[in-house]
Design a protein around this motif. Sequence first.
Motif, PDB file in Angstrom:
ATOM      1  N   ARG A  14       0.836  -1.205   0.000  1.00 49.65           N
ATOM      2  CA  ARG A  14       0.000   0.000   0.000  1.00 49.65           C
ATOM      3  C   ARG A  14       0.875   1.260   0.000  1.00 49.65           C
ATOM      4  O   ARG A  14       0.562   2.233  -0.674  1.00 49.65           O
ATOM      5  CB  ARG A  14      -0.959  -0.017   1.177  1.00 49.65           C
ATOM      6  N   ARG A  73      -1.278  -2.575  -5.710  1.00 51.33           N
ATOM      7  CA  ARG A  73      -2.650  -2.647  -5.192  1.00 51.33           C
ATOM      8  C   ARG A  73      -3.181  -4.075  -5.255  1.00 51.33           C
ATOM      9  O   ARG A  73      -3.800  -4.559  -4.307  1.00 51.33           O
ATOM     10  CB  ARG A  73      -3.569  -1.720  -5.982  1.00 51.33           C
ATOM     11  N   ALA A 133      -1.483  -6.086  -2.507  1.00 52.28           N
ATOM     12  CA  ALA A 133      -2.023  -5.708  -1.202  1.00 52.28           C
ATOM     13  C   ALA A 133      -3.405  -6.319  -0.991  1.00 52.28           C
ATOM     14  O   ALA A 133      -3.712  -6.854   0.076  1.00 52.28           O
ATOM     15  CB  ALA A 133      -2.086  -4.182  -1.068  1.00 52.28           C
TER      16      ALA A 133
END
Length: 80
Positions: free
Chosen positions: A32, A65, A68
Amino acid sequence: MGYINPLLQLPAGKKLLELPASERQLIENVMRELRLQANDEADKAWKRRKGPMAAYWRAVATYARHIAHACSQRNVRGHK
């Protein structure tokens, strides 16, 4: 995210789900942070009219992303 994460279809993506929750949380946090930094770099590159570098950094942000998000999923052993 309202879709099936494509990374989870890969063998290495499935291995993420096998990690203990504490390890996945660490990876998720780093990814992140990487996403935010990569998006900043993309914005800088775009302002300098460096389209290929802007695209590169956006791709880095997107992959970060996805990783994550994969790390935040419940794994097959029931860890969250």
